[in-house]
Motif scaffolding. Structure first.
Motif, PDB file in Angstrom:
ATOM      1  N   ILE A 184       0.869  -1.168   0.000  1.00  0.00           N
ATOM      2  CA  ILE A 184       0.000   0.000   0.000  1.00  0.00           C
ATOM      3  C   ILE A 184       0.909   1.221   0.000  1.00  0.00           C
ATOM      4  O   ILE A 184       2.130   1.097   0.220  1.00  0.00           O
ATOM      5  CB  ILE A 184      -0.975  -0.009   1.201  1.00  0.00           C
ATOM      6  CG1 ILE A 184      -2.147   0.954   0.972  1.00  0.00           C
ATOM      7  CG2 ILE A 184      -0.245   0.280   2.509  1.00  0.00           C
ATOM      8  CD1 ILE A 184      -3.320   0.732   1.891  1.00  0.00           C
ATOM      9  N   SER A 185       0.386   2.382  -0.242  1.00  0.00           N
ATOM     10  CA  SER A 185       1.197   3.580  -0.387  1.00  0.00           C
ATOM     11  C   SER A 185       2.223   3.717   0.732  1.00  0.00           C
ATOM     12  O   SER A 185       1.891   3.806   1.907  1.00  0.00           O
ATOM     13  CB  SER A 185       0.286   4.813  -0.394  1.00  0.00           C
ATOM     14  OG  SER A 185       1.041   5.984  -0.582  1.00  0.00           O
ATOM     15  N   GLY A 186       3.498   3.682   0.345  1.00  0.00           N
ATOM     16  CA  GLY A 186       4.570   3.899   1.297  1.00  0.00           C
ATOM     17  C   GLY A 186       4.962   2.714   2.148  1.00  0.00           C
ATOM     18  O   GLY A 186       5.872   2.815   2.968  1.00  0.00           O
ATOM     19  N   MET A 187       4.314   1.551   1.972  1.00  0.00           N
ATOM     20  CA  MET A 187       4.595   0.419   2.847  1.00  0.00           C
ATOM     21  C   MET A 187       4.552  -0.909   2.099  1.00  0.00           C
ATOM     22  O   MET A 187       3.723  -1.105   1.209  1.00  0.00           O
ATOM     23  CB  MET A 187       3.591   0.354   3.999  1.00  0.00           C
ATOM     24  CG  MET A 187       3.690   1.475   4.992  1.00  0.00           C
ATOM     25  SD  MET A 187       2.583   1.208   6.395  1.00  0.00           S
ATOM     26  CE  MET A 187       2.847   2.738   7.303  1.00  0.00           C
ATOM     27  N   THR A 188       5.446  -1.809   2.501  1.00  0.00           N
ATOM     28  CA  THR A 188       5.428  -3.187   2.033  1.00  0.00           C
ATOM     29  C   THR A 188       5.448  -4.090   3.259  1.00  0.00           C
ATOM     30  O   THR A 188       6.355  -4.001   4.084  1.00  0.00           O
ATOM     31  CB  THR A 188       6.652  -3.498   1.160  1.00  0.00           C
ATOM     32  OG1 THR A 188       6.668  -2.623   0.028  1.00  0.00           O
ATOM     33  CG2 THR A 188       6.619  -4.939   0.682  1.00  0.00           C
ATOM     34  N   PHE A 189       4.436  -4.951   3.379  1.00  0.00           N
ATOM     35  CA  PHE A 189       4.359  -5.892   4.486  1.00  0.00           C
ATOM     36  C   PHE A 189       4.755  -7.287   3.975  1.00  0.00           C
ATOM     37  O   PHE A 189       4.194  -7.760   2.983  1.00  0.00           O
ATOM     38  CB  PHE A 189       2.942  -5.956   5.053  1.00  0.00           C
ATOM     39  CG  PHE A 189       2.465  -4.668   5.662  1.00  0.00           C
ATOM     40  CD1 PHE A 189       2.641  -4.420   7.017  1.00  0.00           C
ATOM     41  CD2 PHE A 189       1.868  -3.696   4.891  1.00  0.00           C
ATOM     42  CE1 PHE A 189       2.204  -3.231   7.580  1.00  0.00           C
ATOM     43  CE2 PHE A 189       1.424  -2.497   5.441  1.00  0.00           C
ATOM     44  CZ  PHE A 189       1.590  -2.267   6.792  1.00  0.00           C
ATOM     45  N   VAL A 190       5.690  -7.918   4.640  1.00  0.00           N
ATOM     46  CA  VAL A 190       6.121  -9.276   4.309  1.00  0.00           C
ATOM     47  C   VAL A 190       5.805 -10.166   5.508  1.00  0.00           C
ATOM     48  O   VAL A 190       6.329  -9.961   6.600  1.00  0.00           O
ATOM     49  CB  VAL A 190       7.634  -9.338   4.001  1.00  0.00           C
ATOM     50  CG1 VAL A 190       8.044 -10.763   3.635  1.00  0.00           C
ATOM     51  CG2 VAL A 190       7.990  -8.365   2.883  1.00  0.00           C
ATOM     52  N   SER A 191       4.946 -11.151   5.299  1.00  0.00           N
ATOM     53  CA  SER A 191       4.593 -12.049   6.397  1.00  0.00           C
ATOM     54  C   SER A 191       4.631 -13.484   5.904  1.00  0.00           C
ATOM     55  O   SER A 191       4.590 -13.744   4.705  1.00  0.00           O
ATOM     56  CB  SER A 191       3.202 -11.714   6.937  1.00  0.00           C
ATOM     57  OG  SER A 191       2.214 -11.949   5.950  1.00  0.00           O
ATOM     58  N   GLY A 192       4.701 -14.423   6.856  1.00  0.00           N
ATOM     59  CA  GLY A 192       4.663 -15.823   6.462  1.00  0.00           C
ATOM     60  C   GLY A 192       5.498 -16.687   7.370  1.00  0.00           C
ATOM     61  O   GLY A 192       5.877 -16.302   8.482  1.00  0.00           O
ATOM     62  N   HIS A 193       5.785 -17.889   6.877  1.00  0.00           N
ATOM     63  CA  HIS A 193       6.541 -18.884   7.639  1.00  0.00           C
ATOM     64  C   HIS A 193       7.709 -19.382   6.793  1.00  0.00           C
ATOM     65  O   HIS A 193       7.520 -19.736   5.622  1.00  0.00           O
ATOM     66  CB  HIS A 193       5.635 -20.049   8.036  1.00  0.00           C
ATOM     67  CG  HIS A 193       4.578 -19.658   9.024  1.00  0.00           C
ATOM     68  ND1 HIS A 193       3.403 -19.056   8.634  1.00  0.00           N
ATOM     69  CD2 HIS A 193       4.527 -19.774  10.387  1.00  0.00           C
ATOM     70  CE1 HIS A 193       2.659 -18.810   9.709  1.00  0.00           C
ATOM     71  NE2 HIS A 193       3.314 -19.229  10.778  1.00  0.00           N
TER      72      HIS A 193
ATOM     73  N   ALA B 174      -0.047   3.040  -4.561  1.00  0.00           N
ATOM     74  CA  ALA B 174      -0.537   4.324  -4.072  1.00  0.00           C
ATOM     75  C   ALA B 174      -2.018   4.512  -4.353  1.00  0.00           C
ATOM     76  O   ALA B 174      -2.697   5.294  -3.681  1.00  0.00           O
ATOM     77  CB  ALA B 174       0.258   5.467  -4.692  1.00  0.00           C
ATOM     78  N   ALA B 175      -2.527   3.788  -5.351  1.00  0.00           N
ATOM     79  CA  ALA B 175      -3.931   3.929  -5.727  1.00  0.00           C
ATOM     80  C   ALA B 175      -4.776   2.729  -5.336  1.00  0.00           C
ATOM     81  O   ALA B 175      -5.998   2.839  -5.178  1.00  0.00           O
ATOM     82  CB  ALA B 175      -4.042   4.151  -7.241  1.00  0.00           C
ATOM     83  N   ASP B 176      -4.126   1.562  -5.180  1.00  0.00           N
ATOM     84  CA  ASP B 176      -4.875   0.334  -4.913  1.00  0.00           C
ATOM     85  C   ASP B 176      -3.941  -0.647  -4.207  1.00  0.00           C
ATOM     86  O   ASP B 176      -2.867  -0.944  -4.710  1.00  0.00           O
ATOM     87  CB  ASP B 176      -5.370  -0.263  -6.235  1.00  0.00           C
ATOM     88  CG  ASP B 176      -6.310  -1.437  -6.034  1.00  0.00           C
ATOM     89  OD1 ASP B 176      -6.821  -1.606  -4.909  1.00  0.00           O
ATOM     90  OD2 ASP B 176      -6.531  -2.186  -7.002  1.00  0.00           O
ATOM     91  N   ALA B 177      -4.349  -1.142  -3.051  1.00  0.00           N
ATOM     92  CA  ALA B 177      -3.509  -2.079  -2.309  1.00  0.00           C
ATOM     93  C   ALA B 177      -3.271  -3.335  -3.142  1.00  0.00           C
ATOM     94  O   ALA B 177      -4.163  -3.815  -3.841  1.00  0.00           O
ATOM     95  CB  ALA B 177      -4.163  -2.445  -0.981  1.00  0.00           C
ATOM     96  N   GLY B 178      -2.054  -3.875  -3.051  1.00  0.00           N
ATOM     97  CA  GLY B 178      -1.714  -5.095  -3.773  1.00  0.00           C
ATOM     98  C   GLY B 178      -1.466  -6.234  -2.808  1.00  0.00           C
ATOM     99  O   GLY B 178      -0.970  -6.039  -1.695  1.00  0.00           O
ATOM    100  N   GLN B 179      -1.795  -7.434  -3.243  1.00  0.00           N
ATOM    101  CA  GLN B 179      -1.620  -8.606  -2.382  1.00  0.00           C
ATOM    102  C   GLN B 179      -1.308  -9.831  -3.225  1.00  0.00           C
ATOM    103  O   GLN B 179      -1.804  -9.973  -4.352  1.00  0.00           O
ATOM    104  CB  GLN B 179      -2.895  -8.850  -1.574  1.00  0.00           C
ATOM    105  CG  GLN B 179      -2.780  -9.956  -0.530  1.00  0.00           C
ATOM    106  CD  GLN B 179      -4.044 -10.072   0.308  1.00  0.00           C
ATOM    107  OE1 GLN B 179      -4.764  -9.101   0.506  1.00  0.00           O
ATOM    108  NE2 GLN B 179      -4.312 -11.259   0.794  1.00  0.00           N
ATOM    109  N   THR B 180      -0.484 -10.730  -2.688  1.00  0.00           N
ATOM    110  CA  THR B 180      -0.184 -11.971  -3.392  1.00  0.00           C
ATOM    111  C   THR B 180      -1.439 -12.807  -3.586  1.00  0.00           C
ATOM    112  O   THR B 180      -2.360 -12.796  -2.771  1.00  0.00           O
ATOM    113  CB  THR B 180       0.838 -12.807  -2.591  1.00  0.00           C
ATOM    114  OG1 THR B 180       0.471 -12.781  -1.207  1.00  0.00           O
ATOM    115  CG2 THR B 180       2.237 -12.296  -2.745  1.00  0.00           C
ATOM    116  N   GLY B 181      -1.448 -13.542  -4.697  1.00  0.00           N
ATOM    117  CA  GLY B 181      -2.475 -14.561  -4.903  1.00  0.00           C
ATOM    118  C   GLY B 181      -3.823 -14.071  -5.372  1.00  0.00           C
ATOM    119  O   GLY B 181      -4.801 -14.812  -5.284  1.00  0.00           O
TER     120      GLY B 181
END
Length: 378
Positions: free
Chosen positions: A47-56, A232-239
């Motif tokens: 999302i604008s200004g941020m990248t979240f990495v989560s998982g195992h 910045a305009a639309d949140a992105g997500q894997t899958g």
């Protein structure tokens, strides 16, 4: 069968969902490069200004996660603050835990790393045995990105998407009915110039002339200006682009995403094997269309269910085809990994413009044609 339409969409690598997939697979490749037996399951949120990495993750290696994230974002082209999302200023937030011990035990017994249904498909519509709509959509969106990254269209920005429909009759593609292209752009380029460029330098160079008819509807940025885009305009997500990753709406989807998962996850590895099986059936001339379906259960070391659909195009009994495929191709989870050589850093190249139809990937190689023919000689 009369006339009907089939559809496909292809996002560019700068589309927020595809960028998330690309980051996930770039990280997976880094883990596998340093430890081929890394077990990785990652989810990315942008999302604008941020990248979240989560998982195992379970691995013997160390990976500079923020460094890989930022280099991938920069490679795609988000490298200017005015884009609202750029590699240098994006915060990278991580939440990584070790893989569950129950999953470790299941995989250690050569069982599947998850429960999944998978699908593989092939047909005679294109030289790489992919359905025409998805093949054409990927070719157009990739051409847009290639021209931007080569500096031939400096007014373009990374985000974009292609949507098209193809008219079929009796299982044969006839012509392109609709083509919609969305391309992100700088604020100072006029829509007229942008549309002319995409039409002349992309569409005319990619789409075969015989697929364009006087009734073909071509729309380029039909909603108008597209300056603000990407995360910045639309949140992105894997899958979130699993149908685009596979075959468009021509074949069923197994329902699972691919990117960010190591090959112990059968929803990825077995999908690749299923494609290889279907491609061999069609390449050998045993059917004009083929869909292979398989099912796996966590911790179980063999395929649970297996079926083949040839849509009435087969020239040999389907039961014989099924039996021969099971004889020629290994279907156990660990055997698939070894057979397709999947413990290598090969996944970043799959994240955008489809996981199938790229000839340099192991599951696209026709290495078992003679074996299959010898069991199914007509």
């Amino acid at each position: 069968m009369g006339r009907y339409i089939k559809m496909a969409e292809s996002p560019t690598e700068g589309h927020p969902d595809k960028l998330a997939d690309l980051i996930a697979d770039a990280l997976l490749d880094e883990f596998l490069k340093k430890d081929p037996y890394s077990r990785v399951s990652l989810e990315i949120l942008l999302i604008s200004g941020m990248t979240f990495v989560s998982g195992h993750v379970s691995t013997e290696s160390y990976v500079d996660i923020p460094g890989v994230v930022r280099s991938t974002i920069k490679e795609v082209g988000y490298n200017k603050p005015e884009y609202g999302f750029d590699a240098d200023t994006s915060a990278v937030i991580t939440s990584i835990e070790e893989q569950s011990p129950e999953i470790v035990l299941g995989i250690s017994s050569e069982g599947a790393g998850d429960t999944a249904t998978v699908v593989g498909y092939a047909c005679t519509e294109t030289p790489n045995y992919m359905p025409l709509p998805i093949s054409l959509a990927h070719a157009i969106s990739k051409k847009v990105s290639d021209m931007r990254k080569a500096g031939k269209a400096p007014f373009l920005r990374p985000d974009g998407k292609v949507l098209l429909t193809v008219v079929y009759e009796d299982d044969k593609p006839l012509f392109l009915k609709d083509l919609v292209v969305f391309v992100q752009h700088d604020p100072d380029v006029s829509l007229d110039n942008l549309r002319e460029f995409v039409h002349e330098e992309v569409i005319k160079r990619v789409v075969p002339q015989d697929l364009l008819q006087k009734d073909t509807r071509i729309m380029i940025n039909p909603s108008g200006r597209f300056v603000l885009g990407g995360p910045a305009a639309d949140a992105g997500q894997t899958g979130r682009k699993i149908v685009s990753d596979a075959y468009g709406d021509v074949a069923y989807s197994g329902g699972s995403a691919f990117s960010g998962k190591d090959p112990t996850k059968t929803d990825r590895s077995a999908s690749y094997l299923a494609r290889m099986m279907a491609k061999h059936v069609v390449a050998c001339g045993f059917a004009k269309r083929c869909m292979v379906q398989m099912a796996y259960a966590f911790g179980v070391s063999e395929v649970l269910a297996f079926d083949v659909e040839t849509y009435g195009t087969e020239v040999i009994d389907k039961e014989r085809i099924k039996s021969a495929l099971l004889d020629v191709f290994p279907t156990g989870p660990k055997k698939i990994i070894d057979f397709l050589d999947l413990r290598k850093p090969i996944y970043k190249k799959t994240a955008c413009y489809g996981h199938f139809g790229k000839e340099d990937l192991s599951w696209e190689k026709l290495t078992k044609v003679e074996d299959l023919k010898s069991r199914l000689s007509l």
